[in-house]
Design an enzyme around this catalytic site. Structure first.
Site, PDB file in Angstrom:
ATOM      1  N   HIS A  16     -26.940  -0.946 -61.577  1.00 33.75           N
ATOM      2  CA  HIS A  16     -26.787  -0.548 -60.177  1.00 33.75           C
ATOM      3  C   HIS A  16     -25.878  -1.554 -59.483  1.00 33.75           C
ATOM      4  O   HIS A  16     -25.442  -2.539 -60.069  1.00 33.75           O
ATOM      5  CB  HIS A  16     -28.140  -0.431 -59.474  1.00 33.75           C
ATOM      6  CG  HIS A  16     -28.802  -1.726 -59.137  1.00 33.75           C
ATOM      7  ND1 HIS A  16     -29.391  -1.971 -57.930  1.00 33.75           N
ATOM      8  CD2 HIS A  16     -28.973  -2.875 -59.849  1.00 33.75           C
ATOM      9  CE1 HIS A  16     -29.919  -3.186 -57.912  1.00 33.75           C
ATOM     10  NE2 HIS A  16     -29.670  -3.763 -59.070  1.00 33.75           N
ATOM     11  N   CYS A  35     -24.950  -9.299 -56.493  1.00 35.82           N
ATOM     12  CA  CYS A  35     -25.476  -7.954 -56.735  1.00 35.82           C
ATOM     13  C   CYS A  35     -24.523  -6.864 -56.240  1.00 35.82           C
ATOM     14  O   CYS A  35     -24.720  -5.695 -56.540  1.00 35.82           O
ATOM     15  CB  CYS A  35     -26.839  -7.789 -56.085  1.00 35.82           C
ATOM     16  SG  CYS A  35     -28.107  -8.829 -56.844  1.00 35.82           S
ATOM     17  N   HIS A  41     -24.009  -4.206 -62.302  1.00 32.68           N
ATOM     18  CA  HIS A  41     -24.800  -5.152 -63.086  1.00 32.68           C
ATOM     19  C   HIS A  41     -26.089  -4.432 -63.470  1.00 32.68           C
ATOM     20  O   HIS A  41     -26.404  -3.368 -62.941  1.00 32.68           O
ATOM     21  CB  HIS A  41     -25.094  -6.442 -62.293  1.00 32.68           C
ATOM     22  CG  HIS A  41     -26.040  -6.252 -61.162  1.00 32.68           C
ATOM     23  ND1 HIS A  41     -25.672  -5.686 -59.963  1.00 32.68           N
ATOM     24  CD2 HIS A  41     -27.363  -6.549 -61.049  1.00 32.68           C
ATOM     25  CE1 HIS A  41     -26.716  -5.657 -59.154  1.00 32.68           C
ATOM     26  NE2 HIS A  41     -27.764  -6.169 -59.789  1.00 32.68           N
ATOM     27  N   HIS A  43     -30.378  -4.533 -65.185  1.00 33.06           N
ATOM     28  CA  HIS A  43     -31.663  -5.215 -65.328  1.00 33.06           C
ATOM     29  C   HIS A  43     -32.482  -4.522 -66.402  1.00 33.06           C
ATOM     30  O   HIS A  43     -32.330  -3.323 -66.645  1.00 33.06           O
ATOM     31  CB  HIS A  43     -32.467  -5.159 -64.022  1.00 33.06           C
ATOM     32  CG  HIS A  43     -31.789  -5.778 -62.858  1.00 33.06           C
ATOM     33  ND1 HIS A  43     -31.753  -7.145 -62.665  1.00 33.06           N
ATOM     34  CD2 HIS A  43     -31.121  -5.233 -61.813  1.00 33.06           C
ATOM     35  CE1 HIS A  43     -31.089  -7.408 -61.542  1.00 33.06           C
ATOM     36  NE2 HIS A  43     -30.690  -6.263 -61.009  1.00 33.06           N
ATOM     37  N   ASP A  81     -33.587   5.311 -67.625  1.00 30.42           N
ATOM     38  CA  ASP A  81     -33.314   4.425 -68.754  1.00 30.42           C
ATOM     39  C   ASP A  81     -31.882   4.565 -69.267  1.00 30.42           C
ATOM     40  O   ASP A  81     -31.431   5.668 -69.584  1.00 30.42           O
ATOM     41  CB  ASP A  81     -34.299   4.683 -69.887  1.00 30.42           C
ATOM     42  CG  ASP A  81     -34.264   3.584 -70.942  1.00 30.42           C
ATOM     43  OD1 ASP A  81     -34.079   2.398 -70.574  1.00 30.42           O
ATOM     44  OD2 ASP A  81     -34.437   3.914 -72.134  1.00 30.42           O
ATOM     45  N   HIS A  82     -31.189   3.433 -69.313  1.00 32.51           N
ATOM     46  CA  HIS A  82     -29.793   3.348 -69.747  1.00 32.51           C
ATOM     47  C   HIS A  82     -28.872   4.219 -68.890  1.00 32.51           C
ATOM     48  O   HIS A  82     -27.922   4.812 -69.375  1.00 32.51           O
ATOM     49  CB  HIS A  82     -29.659   3.678 -71.236  1.00 32.51           C
ATOM     50  CG  HIS A  82     -30.197   2.584 -72.092  1.00 32.51           C
ATOM     51  ND1 HIS A  82     -31.546   2.447 -72.329  1.00 32.51           N
ATOM     52  CD2 HIS A  82     -29.585   1.555 -72.720  1.00 32.51           C
ATOM     53  CE1 HIS A  82     -31.741   1.384 -73.092  1.00 32.51           C
ATOM     54  NE2 HIS A  82     -30.577   0.814 -73.334  1.00 32.51           N
ATOM     55  N   GLU A 128     -37.910  -6.346 -61.261  1.00 32.84           N
ATOM     56  CA  GLU A 128     -36.475  -6.315 -61.526  1.00 32.84           C
ATOM     57  C   GLU A 128     -36.042  -7.507 -62.385  1.00 32.84           C
ATOM     58  O   GLU A 128     -35.210  -7.366 -63.270  1.00 32.84           O
ATOM     59  CB  GLU A 128     -35.722  -6.320 -60.197  1.00 32.84           C
ATOM     60  CG  GLU A 128     -34.222  -6.242 -60.335  1.00 32.84           C
ATOM     61  CD  GLU A 128     -33.536  -6.289 -58.992  1.00 32.84           C
ATOM     62  OE1 GLU A 128     -32.906  -5.276 -58.632  1.00 32.84           O
ATOM     63  OE2 GLU A 128     -33.626  -7.317 -58.304  1.00 32.84           O
TER      64      GLU A 128
END
Length: 140
Positions: A16, A35, A41, A43, A81-82, A128
């Protein structure tokens, strides 16, 4: 009957960027720091979903956690996810992808199907980083 809380943990990895499109690069950097990286980037998130209810006299369960896990995976994990939270996730469209907003949006995805199982959603916790997490209890 006693009220019991039970929690299921799931994990997902996602990218995100914290930035407001109407702001300059400089203003985004001043507000959101690294960020707001223009190249995104990511997490490795952990998600805790806590439900509450009375244990069944027949099973001793508040709820079958495998059903809770199925709902979480279908409604949330498979969508996140991903993925890029800002570009790919339908329930995050039009929202800044802060962890706070993500926790609220996850609650919105889960509250109704969890209630259909005969218990209620108590808390969404999204971690996070190892140092940062958010809890949301449905209050507005």
């Amino acid at each position: 009957m006693p009220l019991v809380h039970i929690t299921r943990r799931e994990r997902f990895s996602a990218a995100h960027k914290l930035a407001r499109p109407e702001w300059s690069v400089e203003q985004n950097m001043a507000t959101f720091g690294k960020c707001s990286n223009p190249n995104w980037h990511g997490h490795n998130y952990e998600l805790w979903v806590t439900v509450k209810g009375e244990p069944s006299p027949e099973t001793g369960f508040v709820v079958d956690l495998s059903m809770v896990s199925r709902i979480i995976n279908e409604r949330v994990i498979h969508k996140l996810d991903h993925k890029n939270i800002d570009l790919d996730v339908d329930f995050m469209k039009g929202r800044l992808s802060s962890t706070e907003n993500l926790a609220i949006a996850i609650w919105e995805q889960l509250a109704e199907p969890i209630a259909a199982l005969g218990c209620s959603l108590h808390c969404i916790k999204v971690q996070e980083t190892e140092n940062n997490s958010v809890e949301y209890h449905g209050e507005r």
